[in-house]
Design an enzyme around this catalytic site. Structure first.
Site, PDB file in Angstrom:
ATOM      1  N   HIS A  80      -4.226 -10.636 -12.972  1.00  0.00           N
ATOM      2  CA  HIS A  80      -5.428 -10.863 -12.163  1.00  0.00           C
ATOM      3  C   HIS A  80      -6.512 -11.179 -13.186  1.00  0.00           C
ATOM      4  O   HIS A  80      -7.050 -10.280 -13.818  1.00  0.00           O
ATOM      5  CB  HIS A  80      -5.775  -9.600 -11.359  1.00  0.00           C
ATOM      6  CG  HIS A  80      -7.037  -9.728 -10.564  1.00  0.00           C
ATOM      7  ND1 HIS A  80      -7.103  -9.429  -9.226  1.00  0.00           N
ATOM      8  CD2 HIS A  80      -8.289 -10.113 -10.910  1.00  0.00           C
ATOM      9  CE1 HIS A  80      -8.338  -9.631  -8.791  1.00  0.00           C
ATOM     10  NE2 HIS A  80      -9.085 -10.040  -9.802  1.00  0.00           N
ATOM     11  N   ASP A 103      -1.543 -13.007  -1.505  1.00  0.00           N
ATOM     12  CA  ASP A 103      -2.373 -11.862  -1.905  1.00  0.00           C
ATOM     13  C   ASP A 103      -2.719 -11.034  -0.662  1.00  0.00           C
ATOM     14  O   ASP A 103      -3.847 -10.550  -0.517  1.00  0.00           O
ATOM     15  CB  ASP A 103      -3.641 -12.308  -2.643  1.00  0.00           C
ATOM     16  CG  ASP A 103      -4.393 -11.142  -3.271  1.00  0.00           C
ATOM     17  OD1 ASP A 103      -3.832 -10.031  -3.355  1.00  0.00           O
ATOM     18  OD2 ASP A 103      -5.549 -11.339  -3.680  1.00  0.00           O
ATOM     19  N   ARG A 133       0.782  -1.242   0.000  1.00  0.00           N
ATOM     20  CA  ARG A 133       0.000   0.000   0.000  1.00  0.00           C
ATOM     21  C   ARG A 133       0.807   1.283   0.000  1.00  0.00           C
ATOM     22  O   ARG A 133       0.227   2.374   0.112  1.00  0.00           O
ATOM     23  CB  ARG A 133      -0.966   0.023   1.203  1.00  0.00           C
ATOM     24  CG  ARG A 133      -1.830  -1.225   1.379  1.00  0.00           C
ATOM     25  CD  ARG A 133      -2.711  -1.488   0.199  1.00  0.00           C
ATOM     26  NE  ARG A 133      -3.777  -2.447   0.509  1.00  0.00           N
ATOM     27  CZ  ARG A 133      -4.467  -3.102  -0.407  1.00  0.00           C
ATOM     28  NH1 ARG A 133      -4.215  -2.917  -1.689  1.00  0.00           N
ATOM     29  NH2 ARG A 133      -5.423  -3.929  -0.067  1.00  0.00           N
TER      30      ARG A 133
HETATM   31  O1  DOR Z   1      -9.376  -8.974  -2.914  1.00  0.00           O
HETATM   32  C1  DOR Z   1      -8.447  -8.417  -3.481  1.00  0.00           C
HETATM   33  N1  DOR Z   1      -7.902  -7.282  -2.991  1.00  0.00           N
HETATM   34  N2  DOR Z   1      -7.979  -8.940  -4.618  1.00  0.00           N
HETATM   35  C2  DOR Z   1      -7.053  -8.310  -5.354  1.00  0.00           C
HETATM   36  O2  DOR Z   1      -6.639  -8.846  -6.353  1.00  0.00           O
HETATM   37  C3  DOR Z   1      -6.570  -6.965  -4.962  1.00  0.00           C
HETATM   38  C4  DOR Z   1      -6.684  -6.788  -3.517  1.00  0.00           C
HETATM   39  C5  DOR Z   1      -6.444  -5.358  -3.063  1.00  0.00           C
HETATM   40  O3  DOR Z   1      -5.536  -4.718  -3.571  1.00  0.00           O
HETATM   41  O4  DOR Z   1      -7.131  -4.916  -2.130  1.00  0.00           O
END
Ligand code: DOR
Length: 429
Positions: free
Chosen positions: A179, A305, A64
């Site tokens: 993705h 993930d 993030r």
């Molecule tokens: O659930 C998800 N959240 N899948 C993703 O591929 C991205 C991720 C996110 O960045 O929050």
């Protein structure tokens, strides 16, 4: 400074060895692996009864930073990684701004060195601003150190752009990570489309949306003769498409997550937002196909993930909650409990999928225990029983689908570049 890891069960998928022995580390490197190495005043870790593995590598995390630090940053995310037994993580570019140029790539590499406690690898965006319109500075980013290219976070609709991107990345033999979910088909849904979504009256994301996208993405990679890596595979159709593509010799690799491998859409009956994720948790037939895919090598890696969100973002009505949750601190426990203690995967296979293969896919030298290698080592107890408690997580993401579960298996020591950075659950840096 010397460090001796003594009497552990050393499992090294790189050469398929599984022996009781000692590892001696000096100046950040493994200098000896053998039996009864002399201690002569070195710091000793008694690893008897424990597994000594090459440091775990998570090739799919969202840290993030920059711009979304209320959810996570490099300091908190890499500490979560260390707590979970990971010595290397690769972070996705869906930040604000998106990591779509070499200046941001080098900035994150530097932040990893100053703020991070594990090795941090960077994945650059395929399209500028992740908008799916124009190619990002792919060559520059790869030359600056990006280990893969991806518009992860969402599906890349623009087929022509993905084709051009693959033709370009193919020249560097650098994987594009996709993705793969056709958003036109899945986009209005909140969970897996099936019996449970019908019963709950919630719009579903059909598994065929993933199958179609995986098929398209693989066909493009085959056409461009470029490496492609399918992120978080969750549908049985996708597993079969990848299996067939591998048989044809397509340069395709794939990963599955601990949550897709161990949980089903039945969990959604509680409307607990901690279970909301993309792609969604699916029915047990899909879970079984994923495990079969892991077992026969169709799925190469296990990746978390790790997608933390701020507590208040997830603490809303189900349909408004963002998808994703923290995964770094529960991954090993979930996999050992759900796949090892149930006899579905061996420890050798688990370490291969969580260390050796991710290193191979990303072109890293780590993921093995050998003399001269950087001493990135994870020591874990496959029998350690513990209860997941999100509040105690190092990550800022305090939601987990595994909250309050009892797990059997935990990382007890994480060693990065020869230094102990986590011991008994406590991150020391
Ligand atoms: O659930 C998800 N959240 N899948 C993703 O591929 C991205 C991720 C996110 O960045 O929050």
């Amino acid at each position: 400074m010397k460090l001796l890891i003594k009497g552990g069960r050393i499992i090294n998928p790189a050469d398929h060895t599984d022996v009781i022995g000692d590892i001696l580390v000096e100046n950040g490197k493994i200098i000896e692996i053998g039996q009864k190495i002399a201690t002569d005043g070195t710091e000793v870790i008694d690893a008897s009864g424990l597994v000594v593995a090459p440091g775990l590598i998570d090739m799919h995390v969202h840290l993030r930073e920059p711009g979304l630090e209320a959810k996570e940053d490099i300091a908190s995310g890499t500490r979560a990684a260390a707590a979970g037994g990971f010595t290397t993580v690769a972070c996705m570019p869906n930040t604000k701004p998106a990591v779509d140029n070499s200046i941001l790539v080098s900035g994150i590499i530097q932040r990893g060195q100053t703020e991070g406690v594990v090795n941090l690898k960077v994945i650059g965006a395929l399209s500028k601003r992740l908008e799916g319109k124009e190619l990002a500075e792919i060559g520059d980013m790869i030359q600056t150190g990006a280990v893969a290219i991806s518009d992860d976070g969402g599906h890349l609709d623009n087929t022509r752009l993905l084709k051009t991107g693959l033709e370009y990345t193919g020249m560097f033999e650098c994987p594009v990570i996709t993705h793969s979910e056709d958003e036109g088909l899945a986009g209005e849904g909140f969970m897996h489309e099936g019996a449970v979504s019908a019963m709950l009256g919630v719009k579903g994301r059909p598994s065929v949306a993933e199958d179609i996208a995986v098929a398209r993405d693989i066909m493009l990679a085959e056409y461009a003769n470029a490496p492609i890596h399918i992120a978080h595979v969750s549908s049985k159709g996708a597993v079969e498409i990848i299996r067939q593509a591998k048989k044809r010799g397509v340069k395709v690799t794939a990963e599955a997550t601990p949550h897709h491998l161990t949980l089903t859409d039945e969990e959604l009956k509680t409307f607990n937002t901690a279970f909301k994720v993309n792609p969604p948790l699916r029915s047990s037939d899909h879970v079984e196909a994923l495990i079969a895919g892991l077992k026969d090598g169709t799925i190469d890696a296990i990746a978390t993930d790790h997608a933390p969100h701020a507590f208040e973002e997830k603490d809303v009505e189900f349909r408004y909650a963002p998808s994703g949750f923290a995964g770094l601190e529960t991954a090993l426990g979930a996999v050992l409990t759900g796949l090892y203690h149930t006899g579905k995967l061996t420890l050798m296979e688990i370490i291969e999928k969580m260390s050796y293969m991710p290193a191979k896919i990303l072109g890293l030298e780590s993921g093995t225990l050998k003399i001269g290698a950087q001493a990135d080592i994870t020591v874990f107890d496959p029998e350690y029983i513990w209860e997941v408690n999100c509040i105690k997580f190092y990550t800022r993401g305090k939601h987990s689908p595994f909250e309050s579960r009892n797990f059997k298996g935990k990382a007890l020591i994480t060693i990065v570049n020869g230094s102990i950075i986590m011991q008994n659950g406590e991150v020391l840096k």
